[in-house]
Design a protein around this motif. Structure first.
Motif, mmCIF file in Angstrom:
data_model
loop_
_atom_site.group_PDB
_atom_site.id
_atom_site.type_symbol
_atom_site.label_atom_id
_atom_site.label_comp_id
_atom_site.label_asym_id
_atom_site.label_seq_id
_atom_site.Cartn_x
_atom_site.Cartn_y
_atom_site.Cartn_z
ATOM 1 N N GLY A 1 0.794 -1.225 0.000
ATOM 2 C CA GLY A 1 0.000 0.000 0.000
ATOM 3 C C GLY A 1 0.819 1.263 0.000
ATOM 4 O O GLY A 1 0.428 2.272 0.598
ATOM 5 N N ASP A 2 1.973 1.276 -0.677
ATOM 6 C CA ASP A 2 2.882 2.420 -0.712
ATOM 7 C C ASP A 2 3.381 2.785 0.674
ATOM 8 O O ASP A 2 3.756 3.935 0.934
ATOM 9 N N GLN B 1 0.066 -7.408 4.987
ATOM 10 C CA GLN B 1 -1.168 -7.009 4.312
ATOM 11 C C GLN B 1 -2.393 -7.324 5.156
ATOM 12 O O GLN B 1 -3.335 -6.516 5.226
ATOM 13 N N LEU C 1 -5.034 -4.507 3.949
ATOM 14 C CA LEU C 1 -4.831 -4.155 2.545
ATOM 15 C C LEU C 1 -5.182 -5.331 1.644
ATOM 16 O O LEU C 1 -4.959 -6.491 2.016
ATOM 17 N N ARG D 1 -3.816 -2.866 -5.865
ATOM 18 C CA ARG D 1 -4.746 -1.738 -5.766
ATOM 19 C C ARG D 1 -4.473 -0.944 -4.498
ATOM 20 O O ARG D 1 -4.310 -1.508 -3.416
ATOM 21 N N HIS D 2 -4.442 0.380 -4.662
ATOM 22 C CA HIS D 2 -4.244 1.303 -3.547
ATOM 23 C C HIS D 2 -5.430 2.267 -3.481
ATOM 24 O O HIS D 2 -6.097 2.534 -4.495
ATOM 25 N N TYR D 3 -5.632 2.821 -2.279
ATOM 26 C CA TYR D 3 -6.797 3.668 -2.052
ATOM 27 C C TYR D 3 -6.453 5.118 -1.728
ATOM 28 O O TYR D 3 -7.339 5.974 -1.778
ATOM 29 N N GLU E 1 -4.198 1.820 -9.307
ATOM 30 C CA GLU E 1 -3.766 0.429 -9.382
ATOM 31 C C GLU E 1 -2.428 0.336 -10.086
ATOM 32 O O GLU E 1 -2.254 0.866 -11.194
ATOM 33 N N PRO F 1 0.168 2.311 6.229
ATOM 34 C CA PRO F 1 -1.102 1.961 5.562
ATOM 35 C C PRO F 1 -2.218 1.726 6.574
ATOM 36 O O PRO F 1 -1.992 1.257 7.696
#
Length: 633
Positions: A23-24, A37, A42, A188-190, A201, A326
Motif C-alpha cells: 500500500g505504498d 497485508q 490491505l 490496488r491502492h486507495y 492500481e 497503511p
C-alpha cells in the motif's frame, strides 16, 4: 490516466516488494508480505494477463512475495524453486537446473555487457479527480460501481495492449513477433502519500513474453511507451462511460492548465472538493511555478511539451513526502468523511451524488446518443495535424477516443467506433509519408507516418490573468480553431441548398478526397452517423465545401470577441490595445534615439567650428598659387 515507471534489477524491485505491494507504505523487514497485508487490512496483489497459463498461474491468483522476487528481481519463473528442486532430484547439475528456470536471457549476461536489465514496467491506472471524490464520499453502491468500472477498464486496456501493441524482440530488435499474452501483477491502492483519497492500481508488466515456439523473449518496451497515450484515453473513456451510464451522470470539461487540453470531469463535483482531495497537486504546482521561472530565465523561452513533462516530474520528486503507515479502507473512508464534513458541511457532502445526477440529467437531455463520424474524422485529423504536423495511427486513435469522451459526455458508444473514426480520418485526410522500400521488410500498419494539408490558423496573443504577462496561443488552441473551422465548413456545405447552375470550383482542397476517390459518395453511412444527413454530396455542395473551407473561421463565442474573419483576428480589442501600447513604446524609443543623435551631432559641430575658422583664415592669408594670374607677356 496512466503513468509509467521502470522496474530494473539493482534495488528497484525491492521498492515494489516492500512498498508498492504494501500500500505504498514501509513494510518491516522481519514481517512477511502476507502478514503485513492482513494486519494493515490491505488487499493482496493478484495476477492478470493471458500469459499466466504458460507459467502455471491463473487470473486472480494472489501474488506472493517469493513470486515477485523471482520474476521481478531475478527474471526467473515464479515457481522456480519447485522446478529447480525437481531437476536437482533428477540428477541435473545446479547450474543447468537454475538456467532452466530463467525466462529469456539471464540478467547476469546483460549486466556483463555493462547494461542495466529492465525487468518490468509499472503502469499506474487512476481515474479523474472528480471520480475519486465521488468514490471517497459516496455511498456503498457508488463506490462499488466505480471500483467495478475501474477494474473492467484496466482489464480492457490490458487486453488492447495484448491484442494491438505487445511484441517480442530479439537479435537487438531486428527480429519481432506479436506477443498477445502479458504477465501482470496488479496491486490496488486507495490513498496517496498524504492520506487523501486516490484510487489507483499498479500493474507490473513483466518484460518477458512467450513466443509460439515456447521460448521467452523481452518485450518491445519502446513500442509500449509510444502507445501509452492511446491506452490512457481508452482507460478513461471506458471507465467514465460505464460510471456515467450506471449512475446517470455526465461529464464537463475542466481546464487545469490554461491553453492545454481540458480534463473531462463529472458534472456536479465542485472544484472545492477536487482541491480538497488533490493536496499534493497544489504543492507540485507551487514548486513547478518556481522551476518554470528558472527555466525561462536560463533559456529565454517557455518550456516545450517534453520540457514541461520533465519539470513536472522534477517538481513531483521535490514535493514527494515520506512513506506513510497503511490503513484499512474502512478507517480511510471514515477519516475522509469527517475531514470533508468539517470543511464543507453535511449538506454539501451528503448531497454530492444527487447534485451530480441532476447536472448529468440536464446534460444528457440535450446530448444525443450518437456520433457524426464525418465531423469526428475531420475534427480528429485537424487537431492531430495542427498539434503534431507528422503523426501516426496511435495519435489519431487517441484523439478519436478523446473526441468520443468530449462529444458523448459519458453516454454509451458503439464498440469499435474509435478505430472506425481513426481509420476514416487517415483514409480521407491523411497523406502517407512512409514509403516501403524494395528488398526491405515492409513496415507494419501502425509504423506508417502521415501528414495532412490543412490551413493552420495564425498565432495570436492572449491577455494574461492574475498579473501574469500575455501568452502566445498554444498548439492545442490553434488545433481547436482549425478543427471547428472545418466542422463549420462541412455543416455549411451539407445544409446549403444545391445550385444546379453552379459549376464546381477548380480549386483543390485538402479536406476533400481525390477525384478518383468515390468512397465518400458511395459508402453507406455508419450506424451512429447523424440521422437525417445524406452521405453523398452533390458537385455544388462539394464546391461550396471548398469555398467554405477556405473562408471559414472559429465561432465567435470561442474566440472571445474576435471576428469570424481570420484576417481581422489581429484587430480584436485586446490585440489593438496591445498593439497601441507597443506602438507608443516604439515611438517613444524612436524619439529618444533621435534626440540623442541630435545632441551628439550638435556637440560634434560645436567642436569642429573653431578649427574650421582657423583653416579659413589660413587660406585667406596664403591663397593658392594655382589661382595667381600669370606674368604679362
Amino acid at each position: 490516466m496512466i503513468s509509467v515507471a521502470k522496474v530494473q534489477r539493482r534495488n528497484a524491485w525491492r521498492y515494489y516488494v516492500r512498498g508498492v505491494a504494501f500500500g505504498d507504505g514501509r513494510r518491516p523487514v522481519d514481517q512477511s508480505l502476507k502478514d503485513a497485508q492482513e494486519m494493515a487490512g490491505l488487499p493482496p496483489g493478484v495476477w492478470r494477463g493471458r500469459g499466466l497459463a504458460a507459467l502455471g498461474l491463473t487470473d486472480g491468483q494472489v501474488v506472493t512475495e517469493r513470486q515477485m522476487k523471482l520474476l521481478f528481481g531475478e527474471g526467473r519463473h515464479p515457481d522456480a524453486d519447485r522446478m529447480e528442486r525437481e531437476l536437482l532430484d533428477d540428477g541435473v547439475d545446479p547450474a543447468t537446473a537454475r538456467r532452466a528456470t530463467v525466462l529469456g536471457q539471464p540478467i547476469e549476461e546483460i549486466e556483463h555487457r555493462k547494461q542495466t536489465p529492465l525487468l518490468a514496467l509499472d503502469f499506474v491506472f487512476r481515474p479523474q479527480a472528480s471520480l475519486v471524490v465521488l468514490w471517497a464520499l459516496g455511498d456503498d453502491r457508488t463506490r462499488r460501481v466505480i471500483e467495478q468500472a475501474h477494474e473492467r477498464a484496466v482489464a480492457t486496456t490490458l487486453r488492447w495492449l495484448e491484442d494491438e501493441v505487445a511484441q517480442t524482440r530479439w537479435a537487438s530488435g531486428r527480429g519481432r513477433a506479436k506477443a498477445p499474452a502479458l504477465v501482470v501483477a496488479a496491486f490496488r491502492h486507495y490513498d496517496n502519500r498524504n492520506g487523501f483519497p486516490l484510487l489507483h492500481e499498479h500493474c507490473l508488466i513483466a518484460n518477458r513474453a512467450q513466443r509460439p515456439d515456447g521460448s521467452w523473449y523481452a518485450l518491445d518496451t519502446v513500442r509500449l511507451y509510444k502507445n501509452i497515450v492511446a491506452a490512457d484515453t481508452l482507460y478513461t473513456l471506458q471507465m467514465t462511460t460505464e460510471v456515467c451510464e450506471e449512475l446517470g451522470l455526465a461529464t464537463v470539461p475542466r481546464e487545469v492548465t490554461p491553453g492545454l487540453r481540458p480534463v473531462m470531469e463529472i458534472a456536479g463535483v465542485d472544484q472545492e472538493l477536487i482541491d480538497w482531495s488533490s493536496t499534493r497537486r497544489r504543492r507540485i504546482e507551487d514548486v513547478l511555478e518556481g522551476i518554470t521561472d528558472d527555466y525561462v530565465k536560463k533559456h529565454g523561452r517557455l518550456p516545450g511539451e517534453r520540457a514541461r513533462h520533465g519539470l513536472a516530474w522534477w517538481a513531483a520528486q521535490e514535493t514527494r513526502p515520506d512513506k506513510k503507515t497503511p490503513r484499512p479502507l474502512d478507517q480511510l473512508l471514515a477519516w475522509w468523511r469527517v475531514s470533508a464534513l468539517l470543511k464543507f458541511g453535511q449538506r454539501m457532502v451528503d448531497g454530492l451524488l444527487q447534485r451530480c445526477q441532476s447536472a448529468g440529467a440536464a446534460i444528457r437531455a440535450r446530448v444525443a446518443p450518437w456520433v457524426d463520424t464525418a465531423l469526428a474524422a475531420v475534427d480528429v485529423a485537424a487537431v492531430v495535424f495542427t498539434v503534431r504536423g507528422v503523426f501516426y495511427r496511435r495519435h489519431v486513435l487517441a484523439e478519436a477516443r478523446r473526441h468520443l469522451l468530449e462529444t458523448l459526455r459519458g453516454r454509451a458508444y458503439v464498440p469499435g467506433i474509435d478505430s472506425y473514426i481513426a481509420d476514416r480520418a487517415l483514409k480521407r485526410y491523411g497523406r502517407q509519408l512512409t514509403v516501403p522500400q524494395k528488398g526491405r521488410r515492409a513496415p507494419a500498419a501502425d509504423q506508417f507516418s502521415y501528414t495532412a494539408v490543412f490551413t493552420s490558423p495564425s498565432r495570436w496573443w492572449i491577455a494574461g490573468t492574475d498579473g501574469k504577462p500575455p501568452r502566445e496561443s498554444t498548439r492545442y488552441e490553434r488545433a481547436r480553431v482549425a478543427s471547428l473551422a472545418l466542422q463549420n465548413a462541412i455543416r455549411t456545405a451539407l445544409t446549403a441548398p444545391p445550385a444546379r447552375d453552379e459549376a464546381p470550383s477548380a480549386t483543390a482542397s485538402a479536406a476533400l478526397p481525390p477525384a478518383g476517390d468515390h468512397e465518400h459518395d458511395q459508402a453507406a453511412p455508419h450506424g451512429v452517423d447523424h440521422l437525417g444527413r445524406a452521405a453523398a454530396q452533390t458537385p455544388a455542395q462539394r464546391a461550396a465545401f471548398i469555398h467554405a473551407h477556405q473562408q471559414a473561421a472559429m465561432p465567435q463565442e470561442y474566440l472571445e470577441g474576435r471576428t469570424t474573419d481570420p484576417e481581422t483576428w489581429i484587430t480584436s480589442p485586446r490585440n489593438l490595445a496591445h498593439l497601441a501600447a507597443l506602438t507608443r513604446a516604439a515611438e517613444a524609443r524612436g524619439r529618444t534615439v533621435e534626440e540623442q543623435a541630435d545632441q551628439t551631432r550638435h556637440a560634434h559641430q560645436a567642436k569642429q567650428a573653431p578649427a574650421a575658422d582657423a583653416q579659413q583664415q589660413h587660406h585667406t592669408a596664403q591663397p593658392d598659387q594655382s589661382t595667381r594670374p600669370g606674368p604679362d607677356l
